[in-house]
Enzyme design. Structure first.
Site, mmCIF file in Angstrom:
data_model
loop_
_atom_site.group_PDB
_atom_site.id
_atom_site.type_symbol
_atom_site.label_atom_id
_atom_site.label_comp_id
_atom_site.label_asym_id
_atom_site.label_seq_id
_atom_site.Cartn_x
_atom_site.Cartn_y
_atom_site.Cartn_z
ATOM 1 N N SER A 132 0.882 -1.179 0.000
ATOM 2 C CA SER A 132 0.000 0.000 0.000
ATOM 3 C C SER A 132 0.916 1.224 0.000
ATOM 4 C CB SER A 132 -0.821 -0.009 1.295
ATOM 5 O OG SER A 132 -1.490 1.209 1.479
ATOM 6 N N TYR A 145 -2.339 -1.166 11.008
ATOM 7 C CA TYR A 145 -2.376 -1.430 9.560
ATOM 8 C C TYR A 145 -1.050 -1.002 8.926
ATOM 9 C CZ TYR A 145 -3.646 -1.237 4.623
ATOM 10 O OH TYR A 145 -3.667 -1.427 3.259
HETATM 11 P P1 NDP Z 1 -11.339 -6.023 -0.192
HETATM 12 O O1 NDP Z 1 -11.839 -5.898 1.221
HETATM 13 O O2 NDP Z 1 -12.277 -5.702 -1.288
HETATM 14 O O3 NDP Z 1 -10.732 -7.478 -0.415
HETATM 15 C C1 NDP Z 1 -9.948 -8.112 0.539
HETATM 16 C C2 NDP Z 1 -9.752 -9.558 0.150
HETATM 17 O O4 NDP Z 1 -8.916 -10.172 1.135
HETATM 18 C C3 NDP Z 1 -11.052 -10.343 0.095
HETATM 19 O O5 NDP Z 1 -11.085 -11.095 -1.093
HETATM 20 C C4 NDP Z 1 -10.977 -11.245 1.317
HETATM 21 O O6 NDP Z 1 -11.563 -12.494 1.014
HETATM 22 C C5 NDP Z 1 -9.472 -11.417 1.471
HETATM 23 N N1 NDP Z 1 -9.126 -11.826 2.829
HETATM 24 C C6 NDP Z 1 -9.244 -11.107 3.961
HETATM 25 N N2 NDP Z 1 -8.881 -11.849 5.015
HETATM 26 C C7 NDP Z 1 -8.515 -13.070 4.522
HETATM 27 C C8 NDP Z 1 -8.046 -14.271 5.092
HETATM 28 N N3 NDP Z 1 -7.892 -14.424 6.406
HETATM 29 N N4 NDP Z 1 -7.762 -15.310 4.261
HETATM 30 C C9 NDP Z 1 -7.941 -15.201 2.942
HETATM 31 N N5 NDP Z 1 -8.387 -14.098 2.336
HETATM 32 C C10 NDP Z 1 -8.676 -13.043 3.125
HETATM 33 O O7 NDP Z 1 -10.061 -5.083 -0.226
HETATM 34 P P2 NDP Z 1 -9.040 -4.671 -1.390
HETATM 35 O O8 NDP Z 1 -9.291 -5.390 -2.626
HETATM 36 O O9 NDP Z 1 -9.025 -3.203 -1.423
HETATM 37 O O10 NDP Z 1 -7.683 -5.127 -0.696
HETATM 38 C C11 NDP Z 1 -6.726 -5.981 -1.297
HETATM 39 C C12 NDP Z 1 -5.336 -5.575 -0.824
HETATM 40 O O11 NDP Z 1 -5.056 -4.255 -1.263
HETATM 41 C C13 NDP Z 1 -5.163 -5.577 0.691
HETATM 42 O O12 NDP Z 1 -3.926 -6.182 1.003
HETATM 43 C C14 NDP Z 1 -5.146 -4.098 1.046
HETATM 44 O O13 NDP Z 1 -4.384 -3.830 2.200
HETATM 45 C C15 NDP Z 1 -4.503 -3.512 -0.206
HETATM 46 N N6 NDP Z 1 -4.772 -2.087 -0.390
HETATM 47 C C16 NDP Z 1 -6.043 -1.630 -0.642
HETATM 48 C C17 NDP Z 1 -6.274 -0.277 -0.823
HETATM 49 C C18 NDP Z 1 -7.623 0.291 -1.089
HETATM 50 O O14 NDP Z 1 -7.781 1.534 -1.048
HETATM 51 N N7 NDP Z 1 -8.625 -0.509 -1.394
HETATM 52 C C19 NDP Z 1 -5.171 0.697 -0.722
HETATM 53 C C20 NDP Z 1 -3.894 0.117 -0.470
HETATM 54 C C21 NDP Z 1 -3.712 -1.229 -0.316
HETATM 55 P P3 NDP Z 1 -12.506 -13.366 1.997
HETATM 56 O O15 NDP Z 1 -13.147 -12.410 2.963
HETATM 57 O O16 NDP Z 1 -13.474 -14.016 1.063
HETATM 58 O O17 NDP Z 1 -11.573 -14.326 2.616
#
Ligand code: NDP
Length: 275
Positions: A132, A145
């Site tokens: 990020s 975070y």
């Molecule tokens: P979302 O919340 O839309 O997606 C998060 C994903 O992570 C889901 O598919 C969820 O799947 C999965 N996840 C969470 N916990 C677990 C777990 N224990 N095991 C397996 N899968 C897990 O968020 P984003 O798409 O935005 O986030 C993706 C990445 O991007 C993250 O690492 C986030 O920190 C990073 N990011 C996002 C930003 C933003 O503004 N959106 C900015 C900077 C970085 P499920 O719940 O089905 O397991």
């Protein structure tokens, strides 16, 4: 060339957009997340979906070995699963802080360790870690975070120089504000500080986050990051870091070229303007 690609957190947001794009580009893509029901569109598009919680290490090993049995190789791992714990340091329990590290850091490490022996024996592979801009910058009430993402930046740099000898590339992707479920999960977090001395700051942060993720044009679609990941997948010599998405370039510029005190003021001003 058709590659075998694993994308964690493919049930939503950046992971889903990435998996769909890579399927479209002709690769064999495995979407991995806890909510398999939310990955039916990947299957419909020609991809595969498996249930995997990155914090359940036995499950991670079992899923990777099942994929290996079928595919015999793994070319790319996109470590994307993650979420944000927000709240003042005084208000976040150690259980919540540990959970944040279990998912964003140790879970990611476990998936990486599960694919490395295969990539080493292939003498090729790419590990793309979704960090990020928060891995470089910081914001109030985001300590745990940011701690995971700053840790991921250093961890990925170490990994890159350890595995280069085996033909494996390690790439860090630093998204800015991207419209996914992430913003909603993050905004709910401020309830932790709702009744504490940090309540006014929590209130401002919650409004700033809502304004960033809910106002049109203040955040980018997840396809912006999917494009960057696709570029890294295609490149014979990918960059060590890519950043993209709303606010990414500006915030990284301020952090890189100005003092800590200047950045402190800039970030606090940005929050109060948006609150
Ligand atoms: P979302 O919340 O839309 O997606 C998060 C994903 O992570 C889901 O598919 C969820 O799947 C999965 N996840 C969470 N916990 C677990 C777990 N224990 N095991 C397996 N899968 C897990 O968020 P984003 O798409 O935005 O986030 C993706 C990445 O991007 C993250 O690492 C986030 O920190 C990073 N990011 C996002 C930003 C933003 O503004 N959106 C900015 C900077 C970085 P499920 O719940 O089905 O397991």
């Amino acid at each position: 060339m058709k590659k075998v690609i694993l994308v964690t957190g493919a049930s939503s947001g950046i992971g889903k957009a990435t998996a769909l794009q890579l399927i479209e580009e002709g690769h064999t893509v495995y979407g991995l997340a806890r909510r398999v029901e939310n990955m039916q569109d990947l299957i419909a598009a020609g991809g595969k979906a498996m249930s995997m919680d990155v914090t359940v290490h036995n499950q991670v090993k079992a899923v990777i070995s099942e994929i290996l049995k079928k595919e015999q190789r793994i070319d790319v791992l996109v470590n994307n699963a993650g979420f944000a714990v927000y709240g003042a340091i005084e208000d976040v329990s150690y259980d919540d802080a540990k959970r944040q590290f279990e998912v964003n850091m140790f879970g990611l490490a476990e998936v990486t360790k599960a694919v490395l022996p295969t990539m080493r024996s292939q003498q090729s592979g790419k590990i793309i870690n979704i960090s990020s801009v928060g891995g470089k910058i910081y914001s109030p009430l985001g300590a745990w975070y940011h701690a995971t993402k700053h840790a991921l930046e250093g961890w990925s740099d170490c990994l890159r120089i350890e595995v280069k000898q085996f033909g494996i590339d390690v790439v860090i992707v630093e998204p800015g504000a991207i419209k996914t479920e992430f913003g909603e999960v993050m905004a709910e977090n401020f309830a932790r500080s709702e009744h504490s001395v940090y309540a006014p700051l929590a209130h401002n942060m919650m409004n700033a986050v809502k304004s960033t993720y809910e106002t049109k044009g203040q955040s980018s679609p997840p396809t912006v990051i999917a494009d960057v990941i696709s570029k890294a997948v295609k490149s014979p010599k990918p960059k060590t870091r890519y950043s993209a998405g709303k606010m990414a370039a500006q915030t990284l510029f301020f952090r890189k070229w100005f003092s800590d005190r200047f950045f402190d003021k800039t970030i606090m001003n940005m929050i109060s303007k948006r609150a």
